[in-house]
Design a protein around this motif. Sequence first.
Motif, mmCIF file in Angstrom:
data_model
loop_
_atom_site.group_PDB
_atom_site.id
_atom_site.type_symbol
_atom_site.label_atom_id
_atom_site.label_comp_id
_atom_site.label_asym_id
_atom_site.label_seq_id
_atom_site.Cartn_x
_atom_site.Cartn_y
_atom_site.Cartn_z
ATOM 1 N N PRO A 194 0.833 -1.208 0.000
ATOM 2 C CA PRO A 194 0.000 0.000 0.000
ATOM 3 C C PRO A 194 0.870 1.262 0.000
ATOM 4 O O PRO A 194 1.949 1.279 0.578
ATOM 5 N N VAL A 195 0.405 2.263 -0.681
ATOM 6 C CA VAL A 195 1.111 3.537 -0.740
ATOM 7 C C VAL A 195 0.838 4.291 0.553
ATOM 8 O O VAL A 195 -0.309 4.478 0.946
ATOM 9 N N THR A 196 1.903 4.698 1.213
ATOM 10 C CA THR A 196 1.743 5.419 2.470
ATOM 11 C C THR A 196 2.210 6.859 2.382
ATOM 12 O O THR A 196 2.034 7.618 3.313
ATOM 13 N N GLU A 197 2.840 7.211 1.277
ATOM 14 C CA GLU A 197 3.311 8.578 1.095
ATOM 15 C C GLU A 197 2.886 9.080 -0.276
ATOM 16 O O GLU A 197 2.598 8.300 -1.177
ATOM 17 N N GLY A 198 2.879 10.364 -0.381
ATOM 18 C CA GLY A 198 2.548 10.968 -1.649
ATOM 19 C C GLY A 198 2.723 12.466 -1.591
ATOM 20 O O GLY A 198 3.183 13.018 -0.595
ATOM 21 N N PHE B 83 -3.269 18.355 -8.238
ATOM 22 C CA PHE B 83 -2.226 17.478 -8.750
ATOM 23 C C PHE B 83 -1.779 16.559 -7.622
ATOM 24 O O PHE B 83 -1.755 16.961 -6.459
ATOM 25 N N TYR B 84 -1.361 15.346 -7.979
ATOM 26 C CA TYR B 84 -0.821 14.436 -6.968
ATOM 27 C C TYR B 84 0.220 13.507 -7.581
ATOM 28 O O TYR B 84 0.280 13.316 -8.789
ATOM 29 N N LYS B 85 1.031 12.954 -6.716
ATOM 30 C CA LYS B 85 1.990 11.928 -7.119
ATOM 31 C C LYS B 85 2.168 11.002 -5.921
ATOM 32 O O LYS B 85 2.577 11.450 -4.847
ATOM 33 N N LEU B 86 1.820 9.753 -6.108
ATOM 34 C CA LEU B 86 1.934 8.776 -5.037
ATOM 35 C C LEU B 86 3.360 8.254 -4.943
ATOM 36 O O LEU B 86 4.112 8.268 -5.908
ATOM 37 N N GLY B 87 3.711 7.789 -3.758
ATOM 38 C CA GLY B 87 5.036 7.213 -3.553
ATOM 39 C C GLY B 87 5.926 8.155 -2.777
ATOM 40 O O GLY B 87 5.455 9.000 -2.007
#
Length: 102
Positions: A4-8, A61-65
Amino acid sequence: MKAPVTEGNLLIPDISGFTRFVQITDIETGSYIISRLLAVLLDSNMLNLKISEIEGDAILFYKLGERLSRQNILAQFDAMQDRFRSEILLLATKTGIELILV
């Protein structure tokens, strides 16, 4: 299976002065100007951020990871701001309207 992605990262450019602008500008001219300004923000997305939503005068805008560095975020902000200011000057000249938008 992916973890699961926990940062972004989130970036939400918002045009200050938008509400007043749409109140005093005819709808055709206002729509043209705002669409041009939003297009400039989209075109200057050098970090390849994904777009979640465009609502009125703001883009989410977003960027996961992994978190982006401060330097990258500030460079992205500066690029958007520079292009936005240039487009404001161009549109003000083209339309003859004083654009008090930031």
